[in-house]
Scaffold this active site. Structure first.
Site, mmCIF file in Angstrom:
data_model
loop_
_atom_site.group_PDB
_atom_site.id
_atom_site.type_symbol
_atom_site.label_atom_id
_atom_site.label_comp_id
_atom_site.label_asym_id
_atom_site.label_seq_id
_atom_site.Cartn_x
_atom_site.Cartn_y
_atom_site.Cartn_z
ATOM 1 N N GLY A 133 0.833 -1.208 0.000
ATOM 2 C CA GLY A 133 0.000 0.000 0.000
ATOM 3 C C GLY A 133 0.860 1.246 0.000
ATOM 4 N N SER A 135 1.854 3.452 -3.373
ATOM 5 C CA SER A 135 1.568 4.510 -4.367
ATOM 6 C C SER A 135 0.197 5.141 -4.160
ATOM 7 C CB SER A 135 1.622 3.921 -5.778
ATOM 8 O OG SER A 135 2.808 3.220 -5.964
ATOM 9 N N SER A 167 -1.396 -4.188 -6.464
ATOM 10 C CA SER A 167 -1.415 -5.493 -7.116
ATOM 11 C C SER A 167 -2.184 -6.491 -6.262
ATOM 12 C CB SER A 167 0.018 -5.998 -7.296
ATOM 13 O OG SER A 167 0.730 -5.097 -8.099
ATOM 14 N N GLU A 251 11.894 -6.033 -3.429
ATOM 15 C CA GLU A 251 11.028 -5.984 -4.608
ATOM 16 C C GLU A 251 11.823 -5.770 -5.899
ATOM 17 O OE1 GLU A 251 7.738 -3.247 -4.217
ATOM 18 O OE2 GLU A 251 7.221 -3.440 -6.332
HETATM 19 C C1 LIG Z 1 2.048 -3.422 -12.911
HETATM 20 C C2 LIG Z 1 2.213 -2.466 -11.746
HETATM 21 C C3 LIG Z 1 2.004 -2.924 -10.459
HETATM 22 C C4 LIG Z 1 2.129 -2.050 -9.375
HETATM 23 N N1 LIG Z 1 1.857 -2.528 -8.129
HETATM 24 C C5 LIG Z 1 1.896 -1.680 -7.085
HETATM 25 C C6 LIG Z 1 1.500 -2.123 -5.780
HETATM 26 O O1 LIG Z 1 1.121 -3.276 -5.586
HETATM 27 N N2 LIG Z 1 1.526 -1.234 -4.766
HETATM 28 C C7 LIG Z 1 1.919 0.061 -4.949
HETATM 29 O O2 LIG Z 1 1.943 0.804 -3.974
HETATM 30 N N3 LIG Z 1 2.293 0.524 -6.164
HETATM 31 C C8 LIG Z 1 2.275 -0.319 -7.235
HETATM 32 N N4 LIG Z 1 2.619 0.149 -8.488
HETATM 33 C C9 LIG Z 1 2.929 1.555 -8.659
HETATM 34 C C10 LIG Z 1 4.356 1.877 -9.045
HETATM 35 O O3 LIG Z 1 5.223 1.719 -7.958
HETATM 36 C C11 LIG Z 1 4.342 3.320 -9.585
HETATM 37 O O4 LIG Z 1 3.618 3.280 -10.812
HETATM 38 C C12 LIG Z 1 5.709 3.877 -9.824
HETATM 39 O O5 LIG Z 1 6.379 4.069 -8.600
HETATM 40 C C13 LIG Z 1 5.657 5.214 -10.607
HETATM 41 O O6 LIG Z 1 4.791 6.118 -10.002
HETATM 42 P P1 LIG Z 1 3.628 6.817 -10.842
HETATM 43 O O7 LIG Z 1 2.849 5.766 -11.559
HETATM 44 O O8 LIG Z 1 2.899 7.742 -9.925
HETATM 45 O O9 LIG Z 1 4.358 7.665 -11.971
HETATM 46 P P2 LIG Z 1 4.983 9.142 -11.809
HETATM 47 O O10 LIG Z 1 5.716 9.244 -10.525
HETATM 48 O O11 LIG Z 1 3.915 10.137 -12.101
HETATM 49 O O12 LIG Z 1 6.029 9.114 -12.987
HETATM 50 C C14 LIG Z 1 5.651 9.291 -14.354
HETATM 51 C C15 LIG Z 1 6.915 9.405 -15.167
HETATM 52 O O13 LIG Z 1 7.669 10.545 -14.726
HETATM 53 C C16 LIG Z 1 8.992 10.163 -14.396
HETATM 54 N N5 LIG Z 1 9.487 10.896 -13.226
HETATM 55 C C17 LIG Z 1 8.826 11.111 -12.063
HETATM 56 N N6 LIG Z 1 9.614 11.762 -11.191
HETATM 57 C C18 LIG Z 1 10.811 11.926 -11.807
HETATM 58 C C19 LIG Z 1 12.064 12.493 -11.409
HETATM 59 N N7 LIG Z 1 12.237 13.003 -10.182
HETATM 60 N N8 LIG Z 1 13.102 12.482 -12.297
HETATM 61 C C20 LIG Z 1 12.930 11.945 -13.535
HETATM 62 N N9 LIG Z 1 11.771 11.396 -13.953
HETATM 63 C C21 LIG Z 1 10.732 11.366 -13.112
HETATM 64 C C22 LIG Z 1 8.895 8.689 -14.044
HETATM 65 O O14 LIG Z 1 10.124 8.049 -14.186
HETATM 66 C C23 LIG Z 1 7.855 8.184 -15.006
HETATM 67 O O15 LIG Z 1 8.438 7.891 -16.254
HETATM 68 C C24 LIG Z 1 2.502 -0.706 -9.583
HETATM 69 C C25 LIG Z 1 2.728 -0.242 -10.891
HETATM 70 C C26 LIG Z 1 2.575 -1.099 -11.964
HETATM 71 C C27 LIG Z 1 2.803 -0.556 -13.351
#
Ligand SMILES: Cc1cc2nc3c(=O)[nH]c(=O)nc-3n(C[C@H](O)[C@H](O)[C@H](O)COP(=O)(O)OP(=O)(O)OC[C@H]3O[C@@H](n4cnc5c(N)ncnc54)[C@H](O)[C@@H]3O)c2cc1C
Length: 386
Positions: A133, A135, A167, A251
């Site tokens: 828990g 994101s 997930s 992870e």
């Molecule tokens: C299949 C899948 C399963 C998942 N399962 C879980 C789960 O079980 N529990 C959970 O908590 N989360 C889960 N996640 C979430 C995952 O950890 C996040 O998607 C990830 O950390 C990215 O965060 P975001 O989606 O908010 O993207 P954002 O943070 O909005 O990022 C979008 C883009 O901007 C870029 N970016 C952001 N900040 C920067 C920076 N400072 N410098 C350069 N580039 C940057 C990123 O690299 C990315 O390309 C899952 C994601 C996926 C795809």
């Protein structure tokens, strides 16, 4: 040079691990023969509660934990070998995957004695599952800016907020929630705590999110005034950031970071067959060589974690290189299929299906578990560059 700070010492699998590998392969072959494990035409990690129970009965969940918590006291490399075999077969291990890989590691390291005794044996028995828990809709990469909060009430806490991309939370009974229990002050990592939250608690809503492959694998969770008892605070209040970053090392570094599309490589090799052209052999060889180098790096982290160390930067390197590799591998497989004129609607239909599924999944490889740009930031900090 500063790079010497990173440590990758590839371990050698002790001889007896080969027989464990054989045992897993024989079990998988039996499952396949009985129809319980169809030959996969996908790369997805699927849920099968009966299969999870069978693995638990064989002692292949909680393999490295102490026996007093339901574990089996095997080594990290034994667990690594079993995981490789299960991933190579695309076995349906989704249900217990997160609990076994990371939630239990957090509880073992930070949880109270009562928590260890209550949750770990049920995870090892294949009964209880967890989802991370972490994101939130406005806090993924910048996790410390999360807004889910908990307010102290008599006997516990009241949680308000939302989590996303969780997930398997439609199958899991619990989430390890990261939330704010104190204002951040100057250090945003301060004042975050971790709770074990029962997903059947009143006030929780779980809404499915269907992914690009058309599968229901993750969800959005809504917490509306959800009560969490004091006994479910993991370790110390305010230690949540430390716990979350430790969890991420588990992870980010396992064989799943270079094996997500292994099924595709196996199907492609079979379809190319013995008459593969010299250029196809060269391409396949290069992919295998890269995969084996990643494997060595990832195995060395498994050993460091077993030693109680926190190889967060090394894990970020494996995550970045491994997931970029498995993403590029899908594109390379697609090109090879085209160049070698493999007819996907004929005898290689299964290869076409695996390719379709892998293409849909591969986009997320460099995002889940922390985006690749974030991994590079972690590595740069380790090198003293930021
Ligand atoms: C299949 C899948 C399963 C998942 N399962 C879980 C789960 O079980 N529990 C959970 O908590 N989360 C889960 N996640 C979430 C995952 O950890 C996040 O998607 C990830 O950390 C990215 O965060 P975001 O989606 O908010 O993207 P954002 O943070 O909005 O990022 C979008 C883009 O901007 C870029 N970016 C952001 N900040 C920067 C920076 N400072 N410098 C350069 N580039 C940057 C990123 O690299 C990315 O390309 C899952 C994601 C996926 C795809």
């Amino acid at each position: 040079m500063t790079a010497a700070r990173f440590e990758f010492t590839p371990p050698v699998f002790p001889g007896h691990i080969e027989s464990l590998r054989e045992e897993v392969r024989a079990f998988l072959a039996e499952e396949r023969a009985s129809g319980a494990l169809p030959r996969p035409n996908y790369v997805s990690m699927l849920v099968s509660l009966p299969f999870t129970k069978k693995l638990a009965e064989r002692g292949w969940i909680g393999m490295t934990w102490p026996a007093e918590y339901g574990g089996h006291e095997r080594t990290a490399l034994e667990r690594y070998a079993v995981t490789e075999e299960l991933l190579a077969a695309c076995a349906p291990i989704r249900a217990h995957w997160v609990a076994d890989r990371q939630s239990a590691a957090v509880l073992l390291r930070f949880g109270t004695e009562e928590q260890k005794r209550k949750y770990l044996p049920r995870i090892a028995a294949g009964d209880w599952f967890f989802t991370p828990g972490l994101s939130e809709p406005d806090a993924g990469s910048d996790l410390a800016s999360l807004r889910t909060s908990a307010t102290k009430v008599e006997g516990g806490w009241r949680v308000q907020g939302t989590k996303i991309w969780n997930s398997n939370s439609h199958v899991a009974q619990y989430t390890l929630l990261l939330c704010r229990t104190e204002p951040a002050g100057e250090d945003r990592h301060h004042g975050l705590s971790r709770f074990i939250v029962d997903l059947s608690s009143p006030g929780i809503q779980i809404r499915p999110i269907i992914n690009l492959a058309g599968e229901h694998d993750f969800n959005q969770l809504y917490f509306d005034d959800v009560f969490v008892p004091d006994e479910n605070v993991v370790g110390e209040l305010g230690n949540g950031w430390n716990q979350a970053t430790t969890e991420l090392a588990y992870e980010r570094s396992g064989p799943e970071r270079w094996m997500s599309s292994f099924r595709l490589l196996a199907e492609l090799t079979e379809a190319l067959g013995e008459d593969a052209s010299p250029s196809a052999c060269r391409e396949l060889g290069a992919l295998l060589a890269e995969m084996l180098a990643l494997r060595q790096m990832s195995m060395s982290i498994a050993v460091m974690l077993e030693q109680g160390r926190a190889p967060n930067q090394e894990a970020a390197i494996v995550k970045d290189l491994g997931t970029c590799f498995e993403q590029a591998m899908v594109a390379k497989a697609r090109d090879l299929i085209h160049e070698e004129g493999i007819e996907l609607h004929g005898g290689a239909r299964r290869l076409g299906e695996v390719l379709d599924n892998a293409q849909a999944w591969s986009i997320c490889y460099t995002i889940r578990g922390g985006a690749k740009e974030i991994m590079r930031g972690v590595i740069a900090r380790g090198l003293g560059l930021r």
